[in-house]
Design a protein around this motif. Structure first.
Motif, PDB file in Angstrom:
ATOM      1  N   LEU A   1       1.148  -1.252  -0.037  1.00 15.46           N
ATOM      2  CA  LEU A   1       0.000   0.010  -0.028  1.00 15.46           C
ATOM      3  C   LEU A   1       0.547   1.063   0.362  1.00 15.46           C
ATOM      4  CD1 LEU A   1      -2.590  -0.765   2.574  1.00 15.46           C
ATOM      5  CD2 LEU A   1      -2.238  -0.475  -0.220  1.00 15.46           C
ATOM      6  N   GLU A   2       2.181   0.925   0.911  1.00  8.53           N
ATOM      7  CA  GLU A   2       3.144   2.404   0.938  1.00  8.53           C
ATOM      8  C   GLU A   2       3.982   2.245  -0.055  1.00  8.53           C
ATOM      9  OE1 GLU A   2       4.789   2.238   4.679  1.00  8.53           O
ATOM     10  OE2 GLU A   2       2.437   3.799   6.041  1.00  8.53           O
ATOM     11  N   SER A   3       3.873   1.055  -0.927  1.00  4.03           N
ATOM     12  CA  SER A   3       4.943   1.836  -2.573  1.00  4.03           C
ATOM     13  C   SER A   3       4.358   2.712  -3.230  1.00  4.03           C
ATOM     14  CB  SER A   3       5.414   0.116  -2.686  1.00  4.03           C
ATOM     15  OG  SER A   3       4.019  -0.528  -3.654  1.00  4.03           O
ATOM     16  N   PRO A   4       5.613   2.825  -4.290  1.00  2.61           N
ATOM     17  CA  PRO A   4       5.429   3.757  -5.839  1.00  2.61           C
ATOM     18  C   PRO A   4       4.638   2.922  -6.165  1.00  2.61           C
ATOM     19  CG  PRO A   4       7.212   3.902  -5.264  1.00  2.61           C
ATOM     20  CD  PRO A   4       6.647   2.818  -4.525  1.00  2.61           C
ATOM     21  N   GLN A   5       4.088   0.824  -5.667  1.00  2.00           N
ATOM     22  CA  GLN A   5       3.634   0.418  -7.776  1.00  2.00           C
ATOM     23  C   GLN A   5       1.616   0.379  -6.346  1.00  2.00           C
ATOM     24  OE1 GLN A   5       6.293  -0.243  -5.701  1.00  2.00           O
ATOM     25  NE2 GLN A   5       7.326  -1.183  -7.232  1.00  2.00           N
ATOM     26  N   GLY A   6       1.943   0.932  -5.389  1.00  3.03           N
ATOM     27  CA  GLY A   6       0.079   0.954  -4.807  1.00  3.03           C
ATOM     28  C   GLY A   6      -0.519   1.856  -5.423  1.00  3.03           C
TER      29      GLY A   6
ATOM     30  N   LEU B   1      -0.267   4.106  -9.017  1.00  2.58           N
ATOM     31  CA  LEU B   1       0.253   3.770  -9.575  1.00  2.58           C
ATOM     32  C   LEU B   1       0.307   4.855 -10.423  1.00  2.58           C
ATOM     33  CD1 LEU B   1       1.981   2.499 -12.079  1.00  2.58           C
ATOM     34  CD2 LEU B   1      -0.123   1.120 -12.417  1.00  2.58           C
ATOM     35  N   PHE B   2      -1.038   5.691 -10.089  1.00  2.00           N
ATOM     36  CA  PHE B   2      -1.882   6.969 -10.394  1.00  2.00           C
ATOM     37  C   PHE B   2      -2.153   7.866 -10.250  1.00  2.00           C
ATOM     38  CE2 PHE B   2      -3.915   2.577 -13.167  1.00  2.00           C
ATOM     39  CZ  PHE B   2      -3.108   3.154 -13.541  1.00  2.00           C
ATOM     40  N   GLY B   3      -1.346   8.175  -9.046  1.00  2.00           N
ATOM     41  CA  GLY B   3      -1.577   9.196  -8.033  1.00  2.00           C
ATOM     42  C   GLY B   3      -2.624   8.537  -6.836  1.00  2.00           C
ATOM     43  N   PHE B   4      -3.330   7.575  -6.969  1.00  2.00           N
ATOM     44  CA  PHE B   4      -4.174   7.848  -5.337  1.00  2.00           C
ATOM     45  C   PHE B   4      -4.353   6.187  -5.384  1.00  2.00           C
ATOM     46  CE2 PHE B   4      -6.935   7.809  -9.326  1.00  2.00           C
ATOM     47  CZ  PHE B   4      -7.061   6.418  -9.430  1.00  2.00           C
ATOM     48  N   PRO B   5      -4.010   6.056  -3.943  1.00  2.00           N
ATOM     49  CA  PRO B   5      -4.185   3.984  -3.713  1.00  2.00           C
ATOM     50  C   PRO B   5      -4.972   3.722  -5.206  1.00  2.00           C
ATOM     51  CG  PRO B   5      -4.653   5.519  -2.151  1.00  2.00           C
ATOM     52  CD  PRO B   5      -5.287   6.588  -2.982  1.00  2.00           C
ATOM     53  N   ASN B   6      -4.325   2.572  -5.447  1.00  2.41           N
ATOM     54  CA  ASN B   6      -5.154   1.274  -6.049  1.00  2.41           C
ATOM     55  C   ASN B   6      -6.227   0.940  -5.537  1.00  2.41           C
ATOM     56  OD1 ASN B   6      -2.218   2.420  -7.463  1.00  2.41           O
ATOM     57  ND2 ASN B   6      -2.005   0.074  -7.556  1.00  2.41           N
ATOM     58  N   PRO B   7      -6.460   0.430  -5.156  1.00  2.04           N
ATOM     59  CA  PRO B   7      -7.701   0.023  -4.258  1.00  2.04           C
ATOM     60  C   PRO B   7      -9.212   1.349  -5.243  1.00  2.04           C
ATOM     61  CG  PRO B   7      -5.602  -0.010  -2.888  1.00  2.04           C
ATOM     62  CD  PRO B   7      -5.415   0.245  -3.609  1.00  2.04           C
ATOM     63  N   ILE B   8      -8.832   2.262  -4.695  1.00  3.96           N
ATOM     64  CA  ILE B   8     -10.140   2.513  -5.577  1.00  3.96           C
ATOM     65  C   ILE B   8     -10.598   2.522  -7.176  1.00  3.96           C
ATOM     66  CG2 ILE B   8     -10.460   5.762  -5.634  1.00  3.96           C
ATOM     67  CD1 ILE B   8      -8.373   6.041  -3.550  1.00  3.96           C
ATOM     68  N   LEU B   9      -9.506   2.723  -7.700  1.00  2.21           N
ATOM     69  CA  LEU B   9     -10.069   1.718  -9.096  1.00  2.21           C
ATOM     70  C   LEU B   9     -10.908   0.726  -8.616  1.00  2.21           C
ATOM     71  CD1 LEU B   9      -6.507   2.184 -10.630  1.00  2.21           C
ATOM     72  CD2 LEU B   9      -8.279   3.226 -11.301  1.00  2.21           C
TER      73      LEU B   9
END
Length: 200
Positions: free
Chosen positions: A60-65, A67-75
């Motif tokens: 969650l705290e990595s840049p990969q988490g 990727l688009f400037g907000f937490p991936n789980p929001i996708l």
């Protein structure tokens, strides 16, 4: 060119889409709440942190988490609504146009590619296995296979009747295809991270 007849109503696919969407949405919701928890208390640890290897925080705290400037789980919170709606609409008797299935497949393809990238980052870069992320992998991979085969067998893809029939026959093999995919991921994780060695 004559087309093979499409299934009257892909009920099993519809039920799967609803179940997969619900599970995927719950995983995304859980990861989102974990991220909010970590933002409110930087010294805290996520409830899904079980070890150095199996944890959510590092992902969650990595840049990969993000990727688009907000937490991936929001996708996932937004994206997993689509399979639920599509599955429910099919059960209600809806018939979608070819362009709709094509767009839906593109969305599933994007999810599949994104998940494959996240799997590679998790195993080869972050060296962690996020429990809720793995739940997302488990529902995304077979969903992509099932939707892909459906758009082929139903004539959405520009293929001949023979390919449509092959796709239709392969639908029953989606669970095995998914299991084989999970096996490949497990082998990669074992070779790279020695999962079994860390557990025993």
């Amino acid at each position: 060119m004559p087309e093979a007849p499409a299934p009257a109503r892909p009920t099993i696919l519809a039920v799967w889409l609803i179940l997969a969407g619900a599970v995927g949405w719950w995983a995304a919701f859980s990861l989102t709440t974990e991220r909010f928890h970590l933002l409110m208390d930087p010294t805290a640890t996520a409830s899904c942190d079980f070890s150095v290897l199996v944890q959510c925080t590092a992902n969650l705290e990595s840049p990969q988490g993000s990727l688009f400037g907000f937490p991936n789980p929001i996708l996932g919170l937004g994206g997993w609504i689509a399979p639920i709606v599509v599955g429910a609409a099919i059960l209600a008797g809806a018939r979608f146009a070819r362009w709709f299935w094509a767009l839906f497949w593109v969305g599933m393809l994007g999810s599949f590619v994104f998940v494959c990238w996240l799997i590679s980052q998790s195993i080869f870069v972050l060296s962690t296995l996020c429990p809720w992320c793995m739940v997302t992998w488990v529902v995304t991979i077979p969903s992509f296979y099932a939707v892909t085969l459906h758009v082929v067998r139903s004539g959405v893809a520009p293929v001949g009747p023979r390919v449509q029939r092959i796709a239709d026959s392969l639908m029953s093999w989606v669970p095995l295809m998914a299991i084989l995919s999970f096996a490949v991921i497990a082998v990669l994780a074992q070779v790279r991270l020695d999962v079994l060695g860390s557990l025993f």
